[in-house]
Write a protein that holds these residues in place. Structure first.
Motif, PDB file in Angstrom:
ATOM      1  N   PRO A  84       0.627  -1.491  -0.122  1.00 29.75           N
ATOM      2  CA  PRO A  84       0.115   0.357   0.341  1.00 29.75           C
ATOM      3  C   PRO A  84       0.914   1.071   0.206  1.00 29.75           C
ATOM      4  O   PRO A  84       0.201   2.398  -1.019  1.00 29.75           O
ATOM      5  CB  PRO A  84      -0.802   0.007   1.621  1.00 29.75           C
ATOM      6  N   PHE A 112      -7.489   4.852  -1.523  1.00 30.27           N
ATOM      7  CA  PHE A 112      -6.835   4.880  -0.928  1.00 30.27           C
ATOM      8  C   PHE A 112      -6.921   5.269   0.080  1.00 30.27           C
ATOM      9  O   PHE A 112      -5.478   4.850   0.695  1.00 30.27           O
ATOM     10  CB  PHE A 112      -5.422   4.299  -1.126  1.00 30.27           C
ATOM     11  N   GLY A 125      -7.754   0.971   2.091  1.00 29.46           N
ATOM     12  CA  GLY A 125      -8.581   1.323   0.945  1.00 29.46           C
ATOM     13  C   GLY A 125     -10.123   1.312   1.878  1.00 29.46           C
ATOM     14  O   GLY A 125     -10.614   0.965   2.866  1.00 29.46           O
TER      15      GLY A 125
END
Length: 184
Positions: free
Chosen positions: A5, A25, A45
């Motif tokens: 991420p 996100f 997210g």
């Protein structure tokens, strides 16, 4: 370097393309659920319907819907991004899964692909994301989604303690005239 991420969010253009596929996100929300055995769920997210995307140890990706359904949808962050790119309507595939029937999920995926509203925009997003991330095309995203949800053992609870149900829903594409016609 594996996709994480943190790596992804540093790539603003890719995040924007993923946003066009209904995945955001940006997460500053307090969890509205608990996960048995997970003290501090890491939300990475969300989607437009209010669902949360959670990264579980070691790398499983859990989806928690705002409608009381939850389950692991990918065995890694890479697999999650591949799923979103290949089948941005993955949640609808689960909705029309006839209770978790893989063949029905494949029919739903084909019908949903045939009914994409902005097919050119979706295909452009797919190409841009794959190119920017050097992301291979998923070999069987529907099969991987089925396997992940079927094997999911995460127990997610609402704030009142009641458990969420599986992401597999009972509908089939035959219950939706538009999808039934697209599949014909």
């Amino acid at each position: 370097m594996p996709l994480t991420p943190e790596v992804l969010t540093a790539l603003g253009e890719v995040v924007a393309w993923l946003g066009s596929l209904d995945v955001s996100f940006a997460t500053d929300e307090e969890p509205w659920f608990t996960i048995d055995g997970v003290e501090s769920p890491r939300q990475i997210g969300s989607d437009g319907s209010g669902g949360a995307v959670i990264l579980l140890p070691p790398q499983n990706v859990l989806y928690v819907s705002s409608e009381g359904r939850a389950g692991v949808i990918a065995d890694s962050f890479d697999a999650f991004i591949q799923l979103v790119v290949a089948r941005p309507y993955w949640l609808d595939i689960l909705k029309f899964s006839a209770g978790g029937d893989l063949q029905e999920m494949r029919r739903a995926a084909d019908a949903l692909e045939a009914t994409l509203d902005d097919e050119d925009d979706v295909n452009e997003a797919r190409e841009e994301i794959r190119s920017a991330l050097d992301l291979p095309e998923a070999s069987d995203p529907v099969g991987a989604l089925y396997e992940a949800v079927a094997a999911s053992d995460a127990i997610v609870r609402a704030t009142d303690g009641s458990p969420f149900t599986t992401l597999f829903n009972r509908f089939s594409i035959d219950s939706n005239p538009m999808l039934r016609n697209a599949a014909a």
